[in-house]
Each structure stands twice: as C-alpha cells, then as structure tokens.
Design an enzyme around this catalytic site. Structure first.
Site, PDB file in Angstrom:
ATOM      1  N   GLU A 126      -1.234  -5.438   8.666  1.00 36.82           N
ATOM      2  CA  GLU A 126      -0.433  -4.827   9.729  1.00 36.82           C
ATOM      3  C   GLU A 126      -1.012  -5.129  11.108  1.00 36.82           C
ATOM      4  OE1 GLU A 126       0.132  -0.622   8.988  1.00 36.82           O
ATOM      5  OE2 GLU A 126       0.927  -0.996   6.966  1.00 36.82           O
TER       6      GLU A 126
ATOM      7  N   ASP B 105       0.843  -1.198   0.000  1.00 36.03           N
ATOM      8  CA  ASP B 105       0.000   0.000   0.000  1.00 36.03           C
ATOM      9  C   ASP B 105       0.883   1.254   0.000  1.00 36.03           C
ATOM     10  OD1 ASP B 105       0.850  -0.023   2.624  1.00 36.03           O
ATOM     11  OD2 ASP B 105      -1.158   0.103   3.514  1.00 36.03           O
ATOM     12  N   SER B 106       2.205   1.061   0.034  1.00 41.45           N
ATOM     13  CA  SER B 106       3.140   2.162  -0.198  1.00 41.45           C
ATOM     14  C   SER B 106       2.872   2.800  -1.563  1.00 41.45           C
ATOM     15  CB  SER B 106       4.586   1.669  -0.136  1.00 41.45           C
ATOM     16  OG  SER B 106       4.759   0.513  -0.942  1.00 41.45           O
TER      17      SER B 106
ATOM     18  N   GLU C 202       9.349  -3.835  10.484  1.00 40.72           N
ATOM     19  CA  GLU C 202       9.701  -2.531   9.895  1.00 40.72           C
ATOM     20  C   GLU C 202      10.230  -1.570  10.956  1.00 40.72           C
ATOM     21  OE1 GLU C 202       6.848  -0.814   7.188  1.00 40.72           O
ATOM     22  OE2 GLU C 202       7.933   1.100   7.135  1.00 40.72           O
TER      23      GLU C 202
ATOM     24  N   ASP D  15      -1.239  -6.228  -0.323  1.00 43.13           N
ATOM     25  CA  ASP D  15      -1.221  -5.557   0.977  1.00 43.13           C
ATOM     26  C   ASP D  15      -2.628  -5.052   1.301  1.00 43.13           C
ATOM     27  OD1 ASP D  15       0.130  -4.684   3.184  1.00 43.13           O
ATOM     28  OD2 ASP D  15       1.180  -3.037   2.173  1.00 43.13           O
TER      29      ASP D  15
ATOM     30  N   LYS E  95      -0.944  -9.482   2.986  1.00 40.61           N
ATOM     31  CA  LYS E  95      -0.202  -8.992   4.151  1.00 40.61           C
ATOM     32  C   LYS E  95      -1.104  -8.033   4.903  1.00 40.61           C
ATOM     33  CE  LYS E  95       3.114  -5.688   3.906  1.00 40.61           C
ATOM     34  NZ  LYS E  95       2.536  -4.672   4.801  1.00 40.61           N
TER      35      LYS E  95
HETATM   36  O1  KIV Z   1       3.489  -1.070   1.664  1.00 37.03           O
HETATM   37  C1  KIV Z   1       4.655  -1.488   1.648  1.00 37.03           C
HETATM   38  O2  KIV Z   1       5.419  -1.310   0.703  1.00 37.03           O
HETATM   39  C2  KIV Z   1       5.105  -2.226   2.816  1.00 37.03           C
HETATM   40  C3  KIV Z   1       6.570  -2.523   2.909  1.00 37.03           C
HETATM   41  C4  KIV Z   1       7.274  -1.313   3.310  1.00 37.03           C
HETATM   42  C5  KIV Z   1       6.831  -3.658   3.809  1.00 37.03           C
HETATM   43  O3  KIV Z   1       4.332  -2.538   3.664  1.00 37.03           O
END
Ligand code: KIV
Length: 275
Positions: free
Chosen positions: A115, A44-45, A182, A83, A113
């Site tokens: 959090e 989600d970056s 992280e 994510d 993934k």
């Molecule tokens: O969103 C992302 O790119 C991440 C990584 C920094 C692990 O969660």
C-alpha cells in the site's frame, strides 16, 4: 503455465478487462483457478473476513505466509499475489526486500502487493530490481485507516486527486506492474487509468479501471458483519451454510444421520465371532 505480469499488461493493451479476487485457502483457491480468474490476491483483508479483526492492521507475515501457501497449493494457472502486511515494508528497504522475498520463496507467490504511492516508491523500485513483481495500492489504503479517519472515499478534493495521480505515475515509474485503486471516485479512477500504461484494478473505483478486484467473502455473501457499498453479492453463502447446518444438526439429533450410505459394513461372520 501460470499467468505472468506480461499476460496482465497485455490484457490492458488489448482492452481486455482483468478480474482479480481474493482467496485465503486451498479449496476456495482451487475453485477460483478452475473458473479461470487470472489474478488471486491473498489479501490482508483475511484479518477481517477470516481472522475476525476489526481492521487489517494486526495481520502478521506468519498469517499471510500460512494462507499464501494454501492458496498456491490450490492453483495451477492463476498468478498468486501476496499482500504485504502493515509495517513489513514501511520501516526500511531491507525489511521490504526480506519480506517480499519470503512471499516468493516460502509462500510460493508470484508477486506481492503493498500500500502507498510516492512514500513507498523507492521500496517498490528495489523489490522489482530484485526480480519480484509488485502491485501498488492507492486511494483507500486500509492499513492507514486511522490516519485516513476511517474507511472513506479518497481523492475527492483537487489536492487529493492530484496527489493520487502523482502516486499512480510514480508507482509506474518505479516498476509496479499494476495498481489497485480502492474507493476512489469513478471519474478520477478512469482518468488515472488513462494516464498510466500499467493496468489499474479497481475496488469501489468504477468501471473505468482496467480490471476489478473484490474480497471473495463479500461477493459470495459469507461475511455477514457488513456489506461494503462496492460489493455486489453474487450469492448468499451464509444463508446456504446456515440452512445446511441446521438440517445436519436436526438429523444428528433425530438419529437420521448417518444412514447406511455414509457407514461402513463388515463381514457378518467376523462380527458374530466377536459376540
Ligand atoms: O486485502 C485485500 O483484500 C485488498 C483488496 C481489497 C484490494 O487489499
């Protein structure tokens, strides 16, 4: 045959370091896959490096699915991990299941993934029970940036370090196949990596993790707003792109582009008949 969670867990058992990188589009994912990197995270970056938001919080399921599909189309071998965006798994177990399923069914990802540690463990357990591999993510969890008081190192006090250790253990018990750590002090990340049997994938967490993940735009130097301390720039794509575009701009204005090489010809007699 794509990389599976067994491949990844096996790498930890054999002491092989695991590389993971983000990708958000077809062309980049194809290159990452050709290099042989086994794990691609559609992070989600993308909210920050692709969509230009200040945080990852505004990212939606629609944004994520759009980019996940493109990455899946560009890959044959890597495991693609989607994510889960902010508030798509926190409100209820039903939400977590429905949205995790969308990543797999609509997006074509092989895993998701999310959090959090203890607070999301039950969601992780239920998603895994439904047959969807889950990677955890603890330490600096960017979706909680406002609660954490900024993008800062986590786990520095004895209390915070103890709770990160507990988060990792609980995620393993819940069935996660790996955990992103992280922005955690390197010695703590190394200790967590020894305590859990599933792979830890660090970002700003030192070399003692079982693997490393980076945001591709950070390591290729195409995101220019800032360079995180944990990111090494293996290239400066922004410089290369800037000079290539300046040359294109000059050539178009000077009439030097396109040349015959980039143009199409036709039968002269047909042209003559038109004149
Ligand atoms: O969103 C992302 O790119 C991440 C990584 C920094 C692990 O969660």
């Amino acid at each position: 045959m794509r990389v599976t969670i067994n491949t990844i867990k096996g790498m930890k058992s054999k002491g092989e370091k695991i590389a993971m990188v983000t990708a958000y589009d077809y062309s980049t994912a194809k290159i990452v896959d050709q290099v042989g990197i086994p794990l691609i995270l559609v992070g989600d970056s993308l909210g920050m490096v692709i969509l230009g938001y200040e945080t990852t919080i505004p990212v939606t399921m629609d944004d994520m699915l759009h980019h996940t599909k493109a990455v899946v189309r560009g890959t044959k071998r890597a495991m693609v991990i989607g994510d889960m965006p902010f508030m798509t798994y926190q409100i209820s177990i039903e939400d977590a299941l429905r949205n995790a399923a969308r990543f797999i069914q609509e997006g074509g990802a092989q895993a998701v993934k999310l959090e959090g540690g203890v607070t999301v463990a039950e969601r992780v357990r239920r998603v895994v029970e439904c047959g969807i591999p889950v990677m955890g993510h603890i330490g600096l969890t960017p979706q909680s940036v406002h609660q954490l008081g900024g993008f800062r190192v986590q786990g520095k006090t004895s209390e915070a370090a103890t709770s990160l250790l507990e988060d990792a253990t609980v995620l393993e018990e819940a069935g996660a196949f790996g955990i992103v750590l992280e922005t955690v002090p390197a010695p703590l990340a190394a200790l967590i990596s020894q305590r859990v049997s599933i792979p830890t994938i660090g970002i700003g967490a030192g070399v003692g993790c079982d693997g490393q993940v980076q945001v591709i735009n950070d390591i290729l130097g195409s995101f220019t707003d800032f360079v995180p301390k944990h990111a090494k720039q293996y290239a400066r794509l922004s410089d290369i792109i800037q000079s290539a575009l300046a040359e294109y701009y000059d050539e178009v204005r000077a009439g030097r582009f396109p040349t015959d090489q980039h143009s199409f010809s036709m039968d002269e007699s047909i042209l003559a008949s038109l004149e």
